[in-house]
Design a protein around this motif. Structure first.
Motif, PDB file in Angstrom:
ATOM      1  N   VAL A  37       0.767  -0.989  -0.027  1.00  0.00           N
ATOM      2  CA  VAL A  37      -0.103   0.054   0.099  1.00  0.00           C
ATOM      3  C   VAL A  37       0.818   1.215   0.039  1.00  0.00           C
ATOM      4  O   VAL A  37       1.777   1.219   1.014  1.00  0.00           O
ATOM      5  CB  VAL A  37      -0.923  -0.052   1.201  1.00  0.00           C
ATOM      6  N   PRO A  38       0.694   2.224  -0.914  1.00  0.00           N
ATOM      7  CA  PRO A  38       1.637   3.219  -1.174  1.00  0.00           C
ATOM      8  C   PRO A  38       1.343   4.132   0.266  1.00  0.00           C
ATOM      9  O   PRO A  38       0.322   4.176   0.845  1.00  0.00           O
ATOM     10  CB  PRO A  38       1.132   4.038  -2.290  1.00  0.00           C
ATOM     11  N   PHE A  39       2.341   5.117   0.536  1.00  0.00           N
ATOM     12  CA  PHE A  39       2.367   5.946   1.565  1.00  0.00           C
ATOM     13  C   PHE A  39       1.049   6.900   1.229  1.00  0.00           C
ATOM     14  O   PHE A  39       1.218   7.654   0.298  1.00  0.00           O
ATOM     15  CB  PHE A  39       3.491   6.581   2.146  1.00  0.00           C
ATOM     16  N   PRO A  40       0.193   7.511   2.129  1.00  0.00           N
ATOM     17  CA  PRO A  40      -0.545   8.658   2.299  1.00  0.00           C
ATOM     18  C   PRO A  40       0.311   9.776   2.246  1.00  0.00           C
ATOM     19  O   PRO A  40       1.454  10.023   2.582  1.00  0.00           O
ATOM     20  CB  PRO A  40      -1.628   8.423   3.166  1.00  0.00           C
ATOM     21  N   SER A  41      -0.152  11.007   1.581  1.00  0.00           N
ATOM     22  CA  SER A  41       0.227  12.160   1.408  1.00  0.00           C
ATOM     23  C   SER A  41       0.852  12.898   2.910  1.00  0.00           C
ATOM     24  O   SER A  41       1.647  13.570   2.805  1.00  0.00           O
ATOM     25  CB  SER A  41      -0.471  13.324   0.846  1.00  0.00           C
ATOM     26  N   LYS A  42       0.369  12.257   3.884  1.00  0.00           N
ATOM     27  CA  LYS A  42       0.749  13.066   5.081  1.00  0.00           C
ATOM     28  C   LYS A  42       2.038  12.550   5.740  1.00  0.00           C
ATOM     29  O   LYS A  42       2.704  12.946   6.500  1.00  0.00           O
ATOM     30  CB  LYS A  42      -0.366  12.553   6.223  1.00  0.00           C
ATOM     31  N   VAL A  43       2.390  11.556   5.076  1.00  0.00           N
ATOM     32  CA  VAL A  43       3.739  10.678   5.503  1.00  0.00           C
ATOM     33  C   VAL A  43       4.802  11.438   4.695  1.00  0.00           C
ATOM     34  O   VAL A  43       4.755  12.099   3.718  1.00  0.00           O
ATOM     35  CB  VAL A  43       3.690   9.528   5.080  1.00  0.00           C
ATOM     36  N   LYS A  44       5.683  11.999   5.893  1.00  0.00           N
ATOM     37  CA  LYS A  44       6.845  12.778   5.461  1.00  0.00           C
ATOM     38  C   LYS A  44       8.206  12.030   5.618  1.00  0.00           C
ATOM     39  O   LYS A  44       8.403  11.318   6.496  1.00  0.00           O
ATOM     40  CB  LYS A  44       7.174  14.026   6.119  1.00  0.00           C
ATOM     41  N   MET A  45       9.204  12.178   4.847  1.00  0.00           N
ATOM     42  CA  MET A  45      10.678  11.768   4.983  1.00  0.00           C
ATOM     43  C   MET A  45      11.704  12.766   5.067  1.00  0.00           C
ATOM     44  O   MET A  45      11.505  13.747   4.280  1.00  0.00           O
ATOM     45  CB  MET A  45      11.109  10.767   3.748  1.00  0.00           C
ATOM     46  N   LYS A  46      12.526  12.729   6.237  1.00  0.00           N
ATOM     47  CA  LYS A  46      13.201  13.748   6.408  1.00  0.00           C
ATOM     48  C   LYS A  46      14.648  13.357   6.728  1.00  0.00           C
ATOM     49  O   LYS A  46      15.043  12.259   6.840  1.00  0.00           O
ATOM     50  CB  LYS A  46      12.809  14.512   7.577  1.00  0.00           C
ATOM     51  N   ASN A  47      15.510  14.394   6.824  1.00  0.00           N
ATOM     52  CA  ASN A  47      17.199  13.823   6.955  1.00  0.00           C
ATOM     53  C   ASN A  47      17.642  12.738   5.876  1.00  0.00           C
ATOM     54  O   ASN A  47      18.224  11.796   6.392  1.00  0.00           O
ATOM     55  CB  ASN A  47      17.438  13.347   8.174  1.00  0.00           C
ATOM     56  N   SER A  48      17.407  13.270   4.705  1.00  0.00           N
ATOM     57  CA  SER A  48      17.981  12.219   3.559  1.00  0.00           C
ATOM     58  C   SER A  48      17.269  11.017   3.629  1.00  0.00           C
ATOM     59  O   SER A  48      17.983  10.095   3.477  1.00  0.00           O
ATOM     60  CB  SER A  48      19.446  12.065   3.441  1.00  0.00           C
ATOM     61  N   ASN A  49      16.011  10.957   4.070  1.00  0.00           N
ATOM     62  CA  ASN A  49      15.061   9.732   4.240  1.00  0.00           C
ATOM     63  C   ASN A  49      15.669   8.826   5.537  1.00  0.00           C
ATOM     64  O   ASN A  49      14.930   7.872   5.712  1.00  0.00           O
ATOM     65  CB  ASN A  49      15.052   8.809   2.894  1.00  0.00           C
TER      66      ASN A  49
END
Length: 1029
Positions: A274-286
């Protein structure tokens, strides 16, 4: 079980009994209910305030009291100097970590019962220092190798954040794909060491609660000298646990970082695909995955993948969803009679599923013979008075506990009609049905019986006795008129109530409104009249299209007229929106009648719509439209209006057909100007009048064509030597017929054949100057001007004769003679210029104070053959230079020889004083003090006496060289007299006007010193004269 009467009386006295209709009417629940409950607190251990307040507040009657417990033990506030209450809130001073940490709960109670608040904790945040250590052990690493620098934070409580200093403050380590600081462990991870990484590293630990900050000892990082590390596959050093519990609506952060050469790239996925919803964020170079506002659907297995060209590695973990209990069904405050059954049920969501328990007045309720508890349900088989109190349903799982409160009131009382007696008189229409209610307040419910007059009432085909106690009589007759008594009984007593039934005649509508048509703006009365039983109270109301008419709000149009048996409706200034169905409603105590009529309002048509330009040429436009509402009168025709940027508002346009009938929805507009942007609108008409115009069509431009309008007002002349100046009235933009508009100027000497042409490409220019050194002065030319645009040339104007520029006059005027008129005015006379080759159209007189001051030059221009001029506005006692030049359209010629003259001194700036006057018959005698001129003023040569008739506004002037004068005045008018000094420099300042009234004949007066401050007595006389006149 029956209770003794004395016991019931005792319970009533103590307030445990409350009477109610059907057990619950008018009951007021007065048990405690929380308005504010405690919340968790995390406090800095070294807070400068050293005080904490745990909130608790409840409402109820009597006002609730409070008790507090800590870790389940009652707090004895009487022997605790550090703790006290303010209202229901607990205030703790001189906070102590060991004594004050724990779980707190508030209990609110009054005579109705007790309830417990939610539980709240107090925790203390702190951050110890790192253990004393000069320098941490050196970390030796090869270039290209990965390394982990441990922070090992000291003992603490409360959330921490971490940062690292490189060598010295404020040089902080910046995170990127190669460097990562874990906010879980505080350690610094370098995926691939480079020579620039060599140095000392210091871990910085921050406590977010206490705002404290501590620094570790430096950790030196040095490069080994035994070579560079080769490439190797990723090794995940930072990864999340295999199982992660996450609370509903919380922020979930997952960390993942790998060492490797080359530097690994981090990616994330869900094992489910299942793909990540738009609310999910990746930070610090993932390296960090954030899931805000965590929900059930976000639970599952997450995988972190670290990859470089040498290989890849992965870490997985499952995030499980949990939620503390949340109510979706609770019980409500309840009142029941003694011996009735209680059933309450509460339900809560939560994960894991909550368990339930019940409290009464803060104590656990256990199952007994008559009390049954199952999951969230509580039932009591036969209520007793002692079951009254405050109950709480408690839902709990390992993540939280919640409370829902309600009050149970158990009542026992004899019947009473104090709040619901029968009406003294009940009216019923002959032939209708009537219901008499019997609603005693009683607990338990009473048994009801009915009596008609003095006889018990029995059921029959017209009389129904309901189990609720109500009595219904159908097909009412005059024999039913009587007194009716309801008798109510229960085990605690008996009560009765009596009312009289009055039978009335039916109401009839005698005059009804009828359907009618009416024109907008007219007024009408819709009749509504009745005949009714005199015992009835009647009310009239009107409804319009199903909505009740508010006669106060709609008073501009609606008014109810008529007497007690008439409800006529007057509608004034009827509008289109007043058309529809009107219903007159007649209400009495026993029936409701209505009658209706349809009102059709005719008015001018509504606006047409969708006006569209179907086709357009350079002079025509084909239009279509859709009709608007006819508003009750058929549309008989249409008028088309148009406007452009050049017209003032909307104007009627010519059409084909010339007259557009009401069945036609297309027309052609003719006579349009080419290359002009038009808007059109349509107005409909019917037999009532013209309607509102339609919305405007889209702006549409006609096609272009060659100009068909020539410039007008061809003229010109003037200019300088060897020039022919040609002017014309430009063609308005509305008539230019296209882009690229300009003018063609054609000229030729009068009597010749060949035209000389010039092109003017700027449409706004209306002047052309033709220059040729061979042009003789003031010679006539034939001139015509045409127009052109991108489509071609248009027509030329008619030929006009224009003269070339003439030379300025070559001869200067002679015999210039100035004469001083006053201190500010000079008269100049000169001899006309004799006949010369050039025209003389006028003269120009120049004057100035000083040759060295050109800014003082003034000019006076006169036209024609006049050889005299007055120059005004000059400075007194000033020398001026004068010169005169002849002029024509080419400008002024040579000036005459300058001459000089000095203006007179100014007249005195003072008005005559001490004016005395007397009136004998029609003769006015006036005397005044003489004015002596100063050295800087002109000598006084006499006095000017101004006499103004107020009736005819006539002004007469009289001159004298004396300081007195006699005037003959008519006795039929009022006069104003004013006196001025005269001198060579002109007239002086006028005196204050003297008012001579026609009734003053034979009076005398003065203006002794109204204009000087030296004589107070004279000033008073002056004021008195003012008051008289």
């Amino acid at each position: 079980m029956m209770l003794p009467w004395k016991q019931i009386v005792l319970l009533s006295i103590t307030g445990c009994l409350a009477v109610s209709t059907a057990f619950t009417d008018d009951v007021v629940f007065q048990g405690p209910k929380f308005r504010m409950e405690p919340i968790d607190l995390i406090l800095p251990i070294n807070s400068p305030n050293q005080q904490a307040t745990i909130m608790c507040d409840a409402e109820g009657s009597p006002t609730p009291q409070y008790r507090w417990s800590l870790n389940g033990t009652l707090i004895d506030l009487g022997n605790d100097y550090r703790r006290h209450m303010s209202g229901g809130s607990l205030i703790i001073s001189n906070l102590d970590k060991d004594q004050d940490s724990g779980i707190y709960q508030c209990k609110a109670f009054n005579t109705r019962g007790s309830i417990l608040s939610r539980k709240a904790s107090i925790q203390f945040a702190y951050l110890d220092n790192f253990k004393t250590q000069t320098v941490r052990s050196t970390v030796n690493v090869r270039e290209g190798q990965g390394v982990v620098l441990l922070c090992s934070p000291p003992a603490h409580s409360g959330e921490l954040t971490f940062a690292w200093i490189f060598n010295q403050y404020p040089h902080f380590v910046q995170q990127d794909s190669r460097r990562f600081i874990s906010q879980e462990t505080g350690s610094l991870y370098i995926a691939k060491v480079e020579p620039s990484d060599v140095g000392n590293y210091t871990c910085v630990v921050n406590n977010t609660i206490t705002k404290e900050k501590v620094l570790s000892s430096p950790t030196p990082l040095v490069l080994r000298s035994d070579g560079v590390m080769g490439e190797y596959e990723p090794k995940i050093e930072v990864h999340f646990p295999d199982s992660i519990p996450a609370a509903k609506e919380s922020l979930v952060k997952l960390e993942c970082f790998a060492l490797g050469n080359p530097v690994p790239e981090i990616s994330w996925r869900r094992i489910s695909g299942v793909p990540f919803p738009s609310k999910v964020k990746m930070k610090n170079s993932n390296a960090v995955l954030e899931i805000p506002y965590f929900q059930q659907e976000d639970a599952g297995t997450y995988e972190c993948i670290a990859e470089n060209r040498r290989g890849k590695n992965a870490a997985r973990g499952r995030i499980s969803f949990h939620a503390k209990p949340h109510w979706f069904q609770t019980m409500a405050d309840t009142v029941l009679s003694i011996h009735q059954k209680l059933f309450w049920e509460c339900k809560a969501n939560g994960k894991p599923k909550p368990s339930y328990s019940w409290l009464k007045n803060g104590e656990h309720v256990m199952s007994e013979d008559w009390i049954h508890i199952e999951n969230g349900a509580l039932s009591i088989a036969a209520l007793n008075l002692s079951d009254s109190g405050m109950y709480q349903c408690v839902a709990e799982n390992k993540h939280g506990i919640i409370y829902s409160s309600a009050q149970l009131m158990v009542l026992a009382s004899p019947p009473s009609f104090s709040k619901s007696p029968l009406k003294a008189v009940v009216k019923a229409r002959l032939g209708s049905e009537v219901t008499l209610e019997c609603k005693p307040q009683a607990s338990p419910p009473a048994i009801s019986l009915w009596k008609k007059d003095n006889e018990m009432l029995q059921r029959n085909e017209r009389i129904t006795l309901f189990s609720s106690g109500a009595l219904k009589i159908t097909n009412v007759t005059t024999s039913d008129a009587a007194s009716y008594t309801c008798i109510a009984k229960n085990q605690f007593g008996t009560a009765s109530t009596t009312g009289r039934l009055l039978v009335t005649e039916p109401t009839r509508i005698t005059v009804r409104p009828t359907n009618i048509e009416i024109i907008v703006g007219e007024s009408i009365v819709l009749p509504c009249q009745i005949a009714c039983d005199p015992a009835l109270d009647v009310s009239f109301s009107w409804a319009f299209n199903g909505q009740l008419i508010d006669f106060q709000q709609d008073s501009d149009h609606f008014e109810r007229v008529g007497g007690s048996i008439s409800g006529d409706l007057m509608i004034r200034n009827i509008q289109l929106n007043h058309g529809g169905k009107y219903v007159c409603v007649i209400d009495t105590e026993v029936e409701s009648l209505s009658t209706s009529a349809i009102l059709v309002v005719k008015g001018p048509p509504g606006p047409p719509d969708k006006v569209t330009v179907e086709e357009i040429t350079d002079s025509t436009a084909q239009l279509s439209w859709t009709p608007g509402r006819d508003n009750g009168s058929p549309i008989t025709g249409y008028i088309i209006q148009g406007r452009t940027p050049f017209t003032v508002g909307w104007q009627a346009v010519e059409t084909v057909p010339e007259v557009i009938n009401g069945n036609t929805l297309t027309a052609t507009v003719v006579g349009l100007n080419a290359w002009v942007e038009y808007e059109f609108r349509v107005v409909a008409r019917n037999n009532v009048g013209l309607g509102e115009p339609s919305p405007a069509s889209a702006k549409t431009r006609t096609e272009d064509t060659i100009p068909d309008t020539a410039p007008t007002e061809i003229g010109g002349g003037g200019g300088t030597k060897s020039e022919l100046v040609i002017t014309w009235e430009p063609v308005s933009e509305e008539l230019q017929n296209g882009e690229g508009f300009g003018y063609i100027v054609a000229l030729r000497p009068v009597g010749t054949v060949t035209w000389t042409r010039a092109i003017i490409s700027t449409p706004g220019i209306a002047r052309y100057v033709f220059h040729n050194d061979s042009i003789p002065p003031f010679s006539p030319f034939d001139v015509k001007v045409g127009a052109f645009n991108n489509r071609g040339e248009g027509p030329f104007s008619s030929i006009a004769t224009v003269y070339s520029a003439e030379d300025v006059p070559s001869v200067a005027p002679k015999r210039v003679i100035p004469r001083i008129v006053s201190a500010t005015q000079i008269e100049v006379i000169w001899e006309a210029v004799p006949a010369s080759p050039e025209r003389v159209l006028g003269y120009e007189v120049m004057y100035w104070e000083d040759d060295t001051k050109p800014d003082t030059v003034g000019k006076v221009r006169i036209s024609g053959n006049y050889t005299v001029v007055n120059i005004t506005g000059l400075n007194p006692n000033t020398a001026y230079y004068l010169a005169v030049a002849a002029s024509n359209t080419a400008g002024p010629g040579p000036q005459s020889v300058p001459i000089n003259i000095t203006t007179k001194k100014p007249p005195p700036d003072r008005a005559p004083l001490n004016i005395q006057w007397s009136m004998i018959g029609s003769t006015l005698s006036v005397h005044w003090d003489p004015i002596v001129a100063m050295e800087t003023e002109s000598k006084v040569t006499g006095y000017l006496v101004l006499v103004k008739k107020q009736r005819y506004n006539d002004m007469n002037y009289f001159v004298t060289n004396k300081t007195s004068m006699e005037l003959s005045l008519s006795s039929n008018d009022n006069y104003l007299i004013q006196i001025k000094a005269m001198s060579e420099g002109g007239e002086g300042v006028g005196s204050e006007p003297i008012h001579i009234h026609k009734l003053s004949m034979g009076a005398r007066g003065s203006r002794a010193s109204c204009f000087t401050p030296f004589n107070l007595f004279a000033a008073l006389i002056c004021a008195l004269v003012y008051l008289i006149w």
